[in-house]
Design a protein around this motif. Sequence first.
Motif, PDB file in Angstrom:
ATOM      1  N   LEU A 179       1.001  -1.153   0.127  1.00  0.00           N
ATOM      2  CA  LEU A 179       0.341   0.146   0.184  1.00  0.00           C
ATOM      3  C   LEU A 179       0.645   1.399   0.282  1.00  0.00           C
ATOM      4  O   LEU A 179       0.950   2.127  -0.730  1.00  0.00           O
ATOM      5  N   ILE A 180       2.121   1.448   0.543  1.00  0.00           N
ATOM      6  CA  ILE A 180       2.831   2.598   0.622  1.00  0.00           C
ATOM      7  C   ILE A 180       3.258   2.246  -0.488  1.00  0.00           C
ATOM      8  O   ILE A 180       3.785   4.034  -1.486  1.00  0.00           O
ATOM      9  N   THR A 181       4.182   1.432  -1.335  1.00  0.00           N
ATOM     10  CA  THR A 181       4.688   1.560  -2.792  1.00  0.00           C
ATOM     11  C   THR A 181       3.332   2.234  -3.790  1.00  0.00           C
ATOM     12  O   THR A 181       3.402   3.238  -4.377  1.00  0.00           O
ATOM     13  N   VAL A 182       2.131   1.406  -3.432  1.00  0.00           N
ATOM     14  CA  VAL A 182       0.774   2.600  -4.303  1.00  0.00           C
ATOM     15  C   VAL A 182       0.671   4.204  -3.857  1.00  0.00           C
ATOM     16  O   VAL A 182       1.144   4.297  -4.978  1.00  0.00           O
ATOM     17  N   GLU A 183       1.459   4.178  -3.283  1.00  0.00           N
ATOM     18  CA  GLU A 183       1.021   5.242  -2.712  1.00  0.00           C
ATOM     19  C   GLU A 183       2.105   6.554  -2.746  1.00  0.00           C
ATOM     20  O   GLU A 183       1.717   7.270  -3.348  1.00  0.00           O
ATOM     21  N   LEU A 184       2.890   5.784  -2.699  1.00  0.00           N
ATOM     22  CA  LEU A 184       4.650   7.093  -3.642  1.00  0.00           C
ATOM     23  C   LEU A 184       4.408   6.638  -5.100  1.00  0.00           C
ATOM     24  O   LEU A 184       4.364   7.993  -5.564  1.00  0.00           O
ATOM     25  N   THR A 185       3.795   5.815  -5.045  1.00  0.00           N
ATOM     26  CA  THR A 185       3.688   5.896  -6.982  1.00  0.00           C
ATOM     27  C   THR A 185       2.392   6.564  -7.203  1.00  0.00           C
ATOM     28  O   THR A 185       2.552   7.171  -8.327  1.00  0.00           O
ATOM     29  N   LEU A 186       1.453   5.747  -6.878  1.00  0.00           N
ATOM     30  CA  LEU A 186       0.726   7.259  -7.450  1.00  0.00           C
ATOM     31  C   LEU A 186       0.585   8.875  -7.189  1.00  0.00           C
ATOM     32  O   LEU A 186       0.453   9.654  -7.610  1.00  0.00           O
ATOM     33  N   GLY A 187       1.015   8.790  -6.012  1.00  0.00           N
ATOM     34  CA  GLY A 187       0.973  10.696  -5.360  1.00  0.00           C
ATOM     35  C   GLY A 187       1.891  11.141  -5.686  1.00  0.00           C
ATOM     36  O   GLY A 187       2.137  12.121  -6.645  1.00  0.00           O
ATOM     37  N   GLY A 188       3.369  10.458  -6.573  1.00  0.00           N
ATOM     38  CA  GLY A 188       4.850  10.918  -7.315  1.00  0.00           C
ATOM     39  C   GLY A 188       4.001  11.011  -8.683  1.00  0.00           C
ATOM     40  O   GLY A 188       4.847  12.341  -9.380  1.00  0.00           O
ATOM     41  N   ALA A 189       3.590  10.550  -9.028  1.00  0.00           N
ATOM     42  CA  ALA A 189       2.907  10.541 -10.781  1.00  0.00           C
ATOM     43  C   ALA A 189       1.905  11.335 -10.973  1.00  0.00           C
ATOM     44  O   ALA A 189       2.662  12.211 -12.011  1.00  0.00           O
ATOM     45  N   ALA A 190       0.957  12.053  -9.579  1.00  0.00           N
ATOM     46  CA  ALA A 190      -0.008  13.215  -9.892  1.00  0.00           C
ATOM     47  C   ALA A 190       1.218  14.431 -10.159  1.00  0.00           C
ATOM     48  O   ALA A 190       0.632  14.810 -10.941  1.00  0.00           O
ATOM     49  N   LEU A 191       1.682  14.259  -9.417  1.00  0.00           N
ATOM     50  CA  LEU A 191       2.997  15.075  -8.581  1.00  0.00           C
ATOM     51  C   LEU A 191       3.572  15.547 -10.288  1.00  0.00           C
ATOM     52  O   LEU A 191       3.477  16.813 -10.504  1.00  0.00           O
ATOM     53  N   ALA A 192       4.543  14.506 -10.337  1.00  0.00           N
ATOM     54  CA  ALA A 192       5.108  14.150 -11.450  1.00  0.00           C
ATOM     55  C   ALA A 192       4.836  15.056 -12.775  1.00  0.00           C
ATOM     56  O   ALA A 192       5.325  15.840 -13.955  1.00  0.00           O
ATOM     57  N   LEU A 193       3.436  14.503 -13.279  1.00  0.00           N
ATOM     58  CA  LEU A 193       2.421  15.136 -14.445  1.00  0.00           C
ATOM     59  C   LEU A 193       2.799  16.949 -14.478  1.00  0.00           C
ATOM     60  O   LEU A 193       2.638  16.711 -15.647  1.00  0.00           O
ATOM     61  N   VAL A 194       2.010  17.471 -13.095  1.00  0.00           N
ATOM     62  CA  VAL A 194       2.005  18.108 -13.144  1.00  0.00           C
ATOM     63  C   VAL A 194       3.003  18.968 -13.419  1.00  0.00           C
ATOM     64  O   VAL A 194       3.331  20.051 -14.004  1.00  0.00           O
ATOM     65  N   ILE A 195       4.167  19.456 -12.466  1.00  0.00           N
ATOM     66  CA  ILE A 195       5.326  19.542 -12.971  1.00  0.00           C
ATOM     67  C   ILE A 195       5.663  19.059 -14.304  1.00  0.00           C
ATOM     68  O   ILE A 195       6.239  20.117 -15.003  1.00  0.00           O
ATOM     69  N   ALA A 196       5.518  18.091 -14.859  1.00  0.00           N
ATOM     70  CA  ALA A 196       5.561  17.868 -16.476  1.00  0.00           C
ATOM     71  C   ALA A 196       5.182  18.873 -17.498  1.00  0.00           C
ATOM     72  O   ALA A 196       5.667  19.494 -18.353  1.00  0.00           O
ATOM     73  N   ILE A 197       3.905  19.098 -17.141  1.00  0.00           N
ATOM     74  CA  ILE A 197       3.476  20.171 -17.986  1.00  0.00           C
ATOM     75  C   ILE A 197       4.179  20.916 -18.352  1.00  0.00           C
ATOM     76  O   ILE A 197       3.916  22.471 -18.520  1.00  0.00           O
ATOM     77  N   ALA A 198       3.546  21.679 -16.019  1.00  0.00           N
ATOM     78  CA  ALA A 198       4.541  23.055 -16.231  1.00  0.00           C
ATOM     79  C   ALA A 198       5.693  23.541 -16.418  1.00  0.00           C
ATOM     80  O   ALA A 198       5.689  24.345 -17.765  1.00  0.00           O
ATOM     81  N   LEU A 199       6.814  22.106 -16.909  1.00  0.00           N
ATOM     82  CA  LEU A 199       7.939  22.907 -17.380  1.00  0.00           C
ATOM     83  C   LEU A 199       7.587  22.952 -18.654  1.00  0.00           C
ATOM     84  O   LEU A 199       8.460  23.142 -19.510  1.00  0.00           O
ATOM     85  N   GLY A 200       7.474  21.896 -19.535  1.00  0.00           N
ATOM     86  CA  GLY A 200       7.111  21.518 -20.519  1.00  0.00           C
ATOM     87  C   GLY A 200       7.098  22.569 -21.681  1.00  0.00           C
ATOM     88  O   GLY A 200       7.088  22.915 -22.374  1.00  0.00           O
ATOM     89  N   LEU A 201       5.554  23.193 -21.117  1.00  0.00           N
ATOM     90  CA  LEU A 201       5.066  24.200 -21.400  1.00  0.00           C
ATOM     91  C   LEU A 201       5.871  25.453 -21.049  1.00  0.00           C
ATOM     92  O   LEU A 201       6.541  26.416 -22.032  1.00  0.00           O
ATOM     93  N   ALA A 202       6.451  25.381 -20.079  1.00  0.00           N
ATOM     94  CA  ALA A 202       7.185  27.084 -19.761  1.00  0.00           C
ATOM     95  C   ALA A 202       8.855  26.469 -20.567  1.00  0.00           C
ATOM     96  O   ALA A 202       9.173  27.257 -21.146  1.00  0.00           O
ATOM     97  N   ALA A 203       9.130  25.230 -20.871  1.00  0.00           N
ATOM     98  CA  ALA A 203      10.282  25.603 -22.091  1.00  0.00           C
ATOM     99  C   ALA A 203      10.023  25.559 -23.447  1.00  0.00           C
ATOM    100  O   ALA A 203      11.236  25.984 -24.071  1.00  0.00           O
ATOM    101  N   ARG A 204       8.991  26.091 -23.421  1.00  0.00           N
ATOM    102  CA  ARG A 204       8.521  26.253 -25.087  1.00  0.00           C
ATOM    103  C   ARG A 204       7.865  28.073 -24.876  1.00  0.00           C
ATOM    104  O   ARG A 204       7.381  28.703 -25.541  1.00  0.00           O
ATOM    105  N   ALA A 205       8.583  29.026 -23.797  1.00  0.00           N
ATOM    106  CA  ALA A 205       7.412  29.572 -23.950  1.00  0.00           C
ATOM    107  C   ALA A 205       8.564  30.945 -24.428  1.00  0.00           C
ATOM    108  O   ALA A 205       9.432  30.816 -24.760  1.00  0.00           O
TER     109      ALA A 205
END
Length: 240
Positions: free
Chosen positions: A20-46
């Motif tokens: 359960l801890i591994t699943v929590e880390l995976t889903l939580g890390g993935a959600a944060l990574a997606l937000v960061i990826a979109i934000a940085l990916g768009l900013a890198a094209r600014a």
Amino acid sequence: MTDDFAALGAALPRILDGLLITVELTLGGAALALVIAIALGLAARARNVVLRGSARTVIEFFRGTSLLVQLFFLFFVLPLPPFYLELEPVAVGIVGLGLNYGAYGAEVVRGSINSVPAGQWEATTALSMSRSQRMRRVIFPQAWALMLPSLNNLLIQLLKGTAVVYLITIVDLTAELNRLRVDTDVFFAYSFGLIVYFLLASVLSFGMSLLERRAKHRLGRGDAPRGIFGSARSAKGANA
């Protein structure tokens, strides 16, 4: 072998807690990574040089440094002066995974947006769309379908990356497998661990495949996700 399975049965409640801890880390890390990826990916094209340069610096920093060292910094250094920021171990794991894999994901986002055919960009210009409308309504939906296979790979990498988080006192699946090794043997414990991680990865890959099919279907490029479970007839009906 009978003794090994008996030890596994006794350790199963602990292993499920670690899972359960591994699943929590995976889903939580993935959600944060997606937000960061979109934000940085768009900013890198600014167009703004400062914003684009800052995004590139953050991306290269987290891609160019070790995940383990980043976790140690967040866990051991942040509570010290001048930061005085102490996070729970699970929060440290989620933040560390999110930052590291979000930086890799930012390149996927940027590359996928750049891969949208030039004609689509020209069409949005002809329709006098604003930059936000262009990205939200035309470009990003097409880029989303393009980036999902690569994001799927990163998600599996993130799942496997959770295995190092036990080094900051988190009792996850890997930590419980190490305890199981003491009660059984190396081959049995880690063979069981390989199977569990493989099953987790398979479930995540299946979910991402459904997302990819849904994204392509919305663009008129494939069957709806329900076609996977239905008959050929129902799939044809979904396309009608």
